[in-house]
Design an enzyme around this catalytic site. Structure first.
Site, short mmCIF file in Angstrom:
data_model
loop_
_atom_site.label_atom_id
_atom_site.label_comp_id
_atom_site.label_asym_id
_atom_site.label_seq_id
_atom_site.Cartn_x
_atom_site.Cartn_y
_atom_site.Cartn_z
N GLU A 1 68.12 93.84 36.69
CA GLU A 1 67.10 94.87 36.92
C GLU A 1 65.77 94.47 36.28
O GLU A 1 64.71 94.62 36.89
CB GLU A 1 67.57 96.21 36.37
CG GLU A 1 68.64 96.87 37.21
CD GLU A 1 68.20 97.04 38.65
OE1 GLU A 1 67.04 97.38 38.91
OE2 GLU A 1 69.02 96.81 39.55
N HIS B 1 60.44 94.95 43.92
CA HIS B 1 61.65 94.95 43.08
C HIS B 1 62.88 94.60 43.94
O HIS B 1 63.67 93.72 43.60
CB HIS B 1 61.78 96.33 42.43
CG HIS B 1 63.06 96.55 41.68
ND1 HIS B 1 63.12 96.55 40.31
CD2 HIS B 1 64.32 96.79 42.12
CE1 HIS B 1 64.37 96.78 39.93
NE2 HIS B 1 65.13 96.93 41.01
N GLU B 2 63.02 95.27 45.05
CA GLU B 2 64.20 95.06 45.90
C GLU B 2 64.23 93.65 46.48
O GLU B 2 65.29 93.02 46.54
CB GLU B 2 64.23 96.11 47.02
CG GLU B 2 64.43 97.54 46.54
CD GLU B 2 65.76 97.73 45.80
OE1 GLU B 2 66.70 96.98 46.09
OE2 GLU B 2 65.83 98.60 44.93
N HIS C 1 65.59 91.09 44.14
CA HIS C 1 67.05 91.02 44.08
C HIS C 1 67.57 90.03 45.13
O HIS C 1 68.49 89.26 44.88
CB HIS C 1 67.69 92.39 44.34
CG HIS C 1 67.70 93.32 43.17
ND1 HIS C 1 68.13 92.96 41.91
CD2 HIS C 1 67.36 94.64 43.06
CE1 HIS C 1 68.05 94.00 41.09
NE2 HIS C 1 67.58 95.03 41.76
ZN LIG Z 1 67.24 96.98 41.21
#
Ligand SMILES: [Zn+2]
Length: 269
Positions: free
Chosen positions: A197, A134-135, A138
């Site tokens: 997100e 997830h990170e 980004h």
């Molecule tokens: Zn996030």
């Protein structure tokens, strides 16, 4: 990518960003996109901001004394960044911080921080990979650049930036915001928008699967996050984003069938 960062124009919990900034100034959604993009930093500037924030954070936080914990973070993070395709793009550095907050972040320029509290929650390596995937997404999608562009478009001052950071529960808010005058940007760890997100969740599923981690672990991870969040009076940065936990989990569950083949083939490789 859909109008990712333009969720800043929606009335969210941090809605003042949208209404005071690009939304009104630029006269609507289309304008917000155009203005935000034109003011977003380029890769060099963005990476420099990431590295500056990283060195500040490392000065402030204590590195974990647990060799086992550090090795676990290094091992899983290496697999995840390699699977993301960004393995050779940066001089990646991973740190485990000795703090009980349930938090993790990835900065532009290839720096990943994990807090002990998160490591305790993510009991399996696959759950840790879900967070890191997830990170890293980004970073991959340049979400920070989009946020900074939107902020610059709105000409938000230091004061507003501090409020925004504090609302996001970012621990280093005062410190990072205080550095603006010294030429260091706070933007790299601003809270992301809801759409960003969701994008990070989806990209994270793909990346963790390619790294041969079972994507179902993203669901159990978020269930644990939801439980921890429910108990906590203060929302956690990693979990304090706009998607409600239930929506997020439902979306992840619906996406898992499409990434399972990636997981199966990575596992056989
Ligand atoms: Zn996030």
């Amino acid at each position: 990518m859909a109008f990712g960062f333009c969720a800043c124009c929606a009335p969210t919990r941090r809605g003042f960003l949208g209404f005071t900034a690009a939304g009104l100034a630029a006269g609507g959604l289309g304008g917000c996109v155009a203005v935000g993009r034109s003011m977003a930093p380029g890769d060099d500037e963005l990476n420099k901001m990431g590295l500056q924030a990283w060195s500040q954070i490392k000065k402030k936080e204590k590195i974990s004394g647990s060799a086992k914990g550090r090795a676990r973070v290094n091992g899983v993070a290496r697999k995840v960044v390699d699977a993301s395709g960004l393995g050779r793009s940066y001089n990646w550095e991973f740190a485990l911080f000795d703090d009980k907050q349930i938090n993790a972040f990835a900065l532009p320029g290839g720096k990943i921080g994990v807090y002990q509290g998160l490591l305790n929650l993510a009991t399996s390596d696959a759950e840790l990979a879900a967070v890191l995937g997830h990170e890293v997404t980004h970073v991959q999608r340049r979400h920070a650049a989009q946020r900074i562009g939107a902020q610059r478009a709105g000409q938000l001052g230091v004061q507003l930036a501090q409020i925004g950071l504090a609302a996001g529960g970012v621990q280093q808010s005062d410190q990072i915001a205080g550095l603006i005058g010294a030429g260091v940007s706070y933007g790299v760890i601003l809270p992301f928008s809801r759409d960003q997100e969701y994008e990070a969740d989806e990209g994270g599923l793909v990346t963790m699967s390619r790294a041969a981690y079972n994507p179902n672990a993203a669901v159990t991870l978020w269930q644990k996050m939801a439980a921890a969040n429910a108990k906590s009076a203060k929302p956690m940065e990693f979990a304090s984003t706009h998607p409600s936990d239930a929506n997020r989990i439902r979306r992840l569950q619906s996406q898992i069938p499409s990434v399972l083949p990636l997981y199966e083939s990575a596992r056989r490789a």
